[in-house]
Write an enzyme that holds these catalytic residues in place. Structure first.
Site, PDB file in Angstrom:
ATOM      1  N   GLY A  49       0.811  -1.207   0.000  1.00 29.55           N
ATOM      2  CA  GLY A  49       0.000   0.000   0.000  1.00 29.55           C
ATOM      3  C   GLY A  49       0.841   1.251   0.000  1.00 29.55           C
ATOM      4  O   GLY A  49       2.064   1.207  -0.140  1.00 29.55           O
ATOM      5  N   GLU A  65      -1.336   1.294  -6.206  1.00 29.52           N
ATOM      6  CA  GLU A  65      -0.308   0.810  -5.281  1.00 29.52           C
ATOM      7  C   GLU A  65      -0.060  -0.690  -5.440  1.00 29.52           C
ATOM      8  O   GLU A  65       1.081  -1.143  -5.431  1.00 29.52           O
ATOM      9  CB  GLU A  65      -0.686   1.136  -3.830  1.00 29.52           C
ATOM     10  CG  GLU A  65      -0.524   2.598  -3.479  1.00 29.52           C
ATOM     11  CD  GLU A  65       0.924   3.047  -3.371  1.00 29.52           C
ATOM     12  OE1 GLU A  65       1.846   2.199  -3.292  1.00 29.52           O
ATOM     13  OE2 GLU A  65       1.154   4.271  -3.372  1.00 29.52           O
ATOM     14  N   GLU A  69       3.570  -2.024  -6.674  1.00 29.37           N
ATOM     15  CA  GLU A  69       4.406  -2.739  -5.716  1.00 29.37           C
ATOM     16  C   GLU A  69       4.494  -4.234  -5.954  1.00 29.37           C
ATOM     17  O   GLU A  69       5.391  -4.886  -5.426  1.00 29.37           O
ATOM     18  CB  GLU A  69       3.927  -2.457  -4.292  1.00 29.37           C
ATOM     19  CG  GLU A  69       4.129  -1.001  -3.911  1.00 29.37           C
ATOM     20  CD  GLU A  69       3.758  -0.694  -2.481  1.00 29.37           C
ATOM     21  OE1 GLU A  69       3.473  -1.627  -1.698  1.00 29.37           O
ATOM     22  OE2 GLU A  69       3.763   0.500  -2.136  1.00 29.37           O
ATOM     23  N   PRO A  86      -4.154   8.280  16.504  1.00 22.41           N
ATOM     24  CA  PRO A  86      -3.235   9.405  16.289  1.00 22.41           C
ATOM     25  C   PRO A  86      -1.775   9.091  16.600  1.00 22.41           C
ATOM     26  O   PRO A  86      -0.896   9.870  16.246  1.00 22.41           O
ATOM     27  CB  PRO A  86      -3.764  10.500  17.208  1.00 22.41           C
ATOM     28  CG  PRO A  86      -4.871   9.930  17.977  1.00 22.41           C
ATOM     29  CD  PRO A  86      -5.186   8.559  17.480  1.00 22.41           C
ATOM     30  N   GLU A 123      11.906  -7.332  -1.236  1.00 23.47           N
ATOM     31  CA  GLU A 123      11.367  -8.682  -1.395  1.00 23.47           C
ATOM     32  C   GLU A 123       9.862  -8.657  -1.200  1.00 23.47           C
ATOM     33  O   GLU A 123       9.344  -7.847  -0.438  1.00 23.47           O
ATOM     34  CB  GLU A 123      12.018  -9.589  -0.340  1.00 23.47           C
ATOM     35  CG  GLU A 123      11.589 -11.016  -0.356  1.00 23.47           C
ATOM     36  CD  GLU A 123      12.249 -11.846   0.752  1.00 23.47           C
ATOM     37  OE1 GLU A 123      11.791 -12.987   0.948  1.00 23.47           O
ATOM     38  OE2 GLU A 123      13.193 -11.373   1.409  1.00 23.47           O
TER      39      GLU A 123
END
Length: 163
Positions: A49, A65, A69, A86, A123
């Protein structure tokens, strides 16, 4: 080379000095294993992501993404959860520190024969769900992995629920 650092519920974490970031995560499972990447910027393992670009929707970012990736194409996605604690922070080597909010999706991909490792990864690997916590995971991904394992009912070797 300095590495990015990830924080989750860490009282020693630096204070954010950048606007909050919004990202997406793909939960891609196969035969009881989860696809993870070893990141080049931190030498830590993470879910697939990244950040949402200003000109794209959440699902467009998810598709992009995953393709960037892994080389995989998303065929369907459903929201798994929103992770907005948060204390989830990333500190970059440049000194920038930002809080991140992540939307995680359970993702199905079109059939594939091989994974393509991007420049962002060292990897790619499918790791059995029961072994995920043995990896040095990016701390910001801990609550996502814990929620996934909890949903799947994974228990420790002693028979105690993990969370």
């Amino acid at each position: 080379m300095a590495n990015s650092r990830f924080y989750y519920r860490d009282p020693q974490a630096p204070e954010p000095n950048q606007p909050m970031g919004l990202g997406v995560i793909a939960i891609i499972e196969q035969n009881g294993s989860l696809l993870v990447e070893k990141r080049t910027d931190s030498d830590r393992w993470a879910l697939i992501g990244g950040a949402i670009e200003p000109n794209e929707t959440l699902l467009e970012a998810l598709h992009r993404e995953v393709k960037e990736e892994t080389g995989l194409t998303v065929s369907s996605a459903s929201l798994f959860g929103t992770f907005s604690d948060p204390s989830r922070l990333i500190a970059f080597p440049s000194g920038r520190v930002k809080r991140i909010v992540t939307l995680a999706y359970q993702v199905e991909v079109e059939p594939f024969t091989e994974l393509i490792v991007s420049e962002e990864s060292l990897e790619l690997r499918f790791v059995p769900l029961a072994d995920l916590l043995e990896l040095p995971l990016a701390e910001t991904h801990h609550p996502i992995v814990h929620a996934l394992l909890d949903q799947r009912g994974h228990v420790s070797p002693s028979g105690v629920t993990l969370w």
